[in-house]
Design an enzyme around this catalytic site. Structure first.
Site, mmCIF file in Angstrom:
data_model
loop_
_atom_site.group_PDB
_atom_site.id
_atom_site.type_symbol
_atom_site.label_atom_id
_atom_site.label_comp_id
_atom_site.label_asym_id
_atom_site.label_seq_id
_atom_site.Cartn_x
_atom_site.Cartn_y
_atom_site.Cartn_z
ATOM 1 C CE LYS A 44 -6.724 -0.182 4.150
ATOM 2 N NZ LYS A 44 -7.942 -0.358 3.330
ATOM 3 N NE ARG A 79 -3.713 -2.078 2.705
ATOM 4 C CZ ARG A 79 -3.522 -3.230 3.348
ATOM 5 N NH1 ARG A 79 -2.361 -3.468 3.947
ATOM 6 N NH2 ARG A 79 -4.483 -4.144 3.398
ATOM 7 C CG HIS A 91 -4.572 1.282 -3.937
ATOM 8 N ND1 HIS A 91 -3.868 1.073 -2.766
ATOM 9 C CD2 HIS A 91 -5.597 0.400 -3.910
ATOM 10 C CE1 HIS A 91 -4.447 0.125 -2.060
ATOM 11 N NE2 HIS A 91 -5.494 -0.312 -2.731
ATOM 12 C CG HIS A 132 -6.609 -8.383 1.042
ATOM 13 N ND1 HIS A 132 -6.827 -8.705 -0.283
ATOM 14 C CD2 HIS A 132 -6.346 -7.043 1.055
ATOM 15 C CE1 HIS A 132 -6.688 -7.618 -1.033
ATOM 16 N NE2 HIS A 132 -6.404 -6.608 -0.236
ATOM 17 C CE1 TYR A 136 -6.406 -6.527 -7.285
ATOM 18 C CE2 TYR A 136 -6.737 -7.535 -5.149
ATOM 19 C CZ TYR A 136 -6.438 -6.434 -5.919
ATOM 20 O OH TYR A 136 -6.168 -5.234 -5.312
#
Length: 330
Positions: free
Chosen positions: A204, A173, A273, A299, A308
């Site tokens: 995150k 990211r 991104h 993720h 994806y």
């Protein structure tokens, strides 16, 4: 003295719209959308031969299905439902209905737009683009800026090359990339380990993960670190620096990447991104290993990564249409 005449349904809707305009102070555009929603509601009631105050939840569910079948988008249906819920809430306050038939009924989910990814050739062209210092000088607005760029050109090119290679090569990211330090430390959000070929990042939810770096990213980072050592003091921790010697910001990186895309001959708008999307899409096309891509991207849920597979399907469809003799359409 005679009793007051009950208001007709158009009068009720008119009164409610006035309430929204005067009491709620809704914008004219919102009022116009709500008026259209109430017109749809009236037409639906007439088709069912029921009054406005006789509507039940099963009627509303059926009408939502009809609107969806007629091609009305999820957002437009959501606006209509919001208008209907507000109307029946107001009618309940006026003691004209006992329950709100639109309460709890939701519009169909809007399809999530696919993330935009570069093709493999475009990503490689961007990673290998090396702006010539003389081109950068020619772009300078003033003579002073031109003189500055004559000295900045080589180090800026080395930094940009390392950032693109690392972001595309490891799927970071933008915040993870910009938060990297040269070495691990108590306050480091992330750092690189060139010897091991790894980047340690803080993702995150303050979750740390380790991602591998490709050979191209390692070479670009080695070149950048050699240049960087001559620009800053040893105690400065940020891996990627701005012209002022501070950690580069997200806005600076976004603007710089747009310029790099132009230098590489790419015509579409490229944002940071997009490099992460390209990493995931290209890796999945080659490996088919969704779980591995999930881990590399950091993720928490596999569903986030499954978008994806749709990108991969689009790639396969293009290959099929271009190559299979029975796929060509007149």
């Amino acid at each position: 003295m005679s009793a007051a005449r009950p208001l007709s349904e158009p009068d009720l809707i008119h009164r409610h719209l006035e309430h929204l305009r005067v009491q709620r102070r809704l914008a004219e555009r919102t009022l116009a959308m709500y008026a259209e929603a109430f017109a749809r509601l009236q037409r639906a009631c007439e088709a069912q031969r029921i009054g406005l105050t006789q509507v039940q939840a099963h009627h509303v569910r059926g009408w939502v299905g009809q609107l969806h079948g007629q091609g009305l988008g999820p957002r437009s249906i959501a606006i209509a439902l919001s208008a209907w819920r507000g109307l029946y809430r107001w009618l309940a306050q006026e003691h004209l209905v006992a329950t709100n038939p639109a309460e709890g009924i939701r519009a169909p989910k809007a399809p999530k737009p696919l993330p935009k990814a570069l093709t493999v050739d475009q990503a490689v062209a961007l990673a290998e683009a090396q702006p010539k210092p003389e081109v950068m000088v020619a772009r300078a607005a003033t003579a002073a800026a031109a003189r500055r760029m004559e000295t900045e050109g080589p180090w800026l090119s080395a930094r940009d090359h390392a950032m693109v290679e690392l972001m595309y090569g490891s799927g970071l990211r933008s915040a993870e990339l910009l938060g990297l330090d040269v070495h691990p430390g108590p306050g480091a959000h992330g750092w690189i380990d060139l010897q091991a070929g790894e980047a340690h990042v803080l993702g995150k939810g303050s979750k740390r993960r380790i991602v591998p770096m490709g050979a191209a990213a390692r070479r670009a980072l080695q070149a950048w670190l050699q240049v960087r050592a001559s620009l800053v003091a040893p105690q400065d921790s940020a891996l990627f620096l701005s012209r002022l010697g501070r950690r580069i910001t997200a806005a600076q990186w976004r603007k710089r990447l747009q310029q790099l895309a132009l230098d590489a001959g790419l015509t579409q708008h490229v944002h940071p991104h997009m490099l992460r999307h390209s990493f995931a899409s290209h890796l999945l096309q080659s490996s088919g290993d969704l779980r591995a891509v999930q881990e590399l991207l950091g993720h928490a849920h596999i569903g986030t990564t499954q978008v994806y597979t749709r990108l991969d399907h689009q790639h396969l469809a293009r290959v099929y249409d271009a190559a299979h003799p029975r796929a060509k359409r007149k």
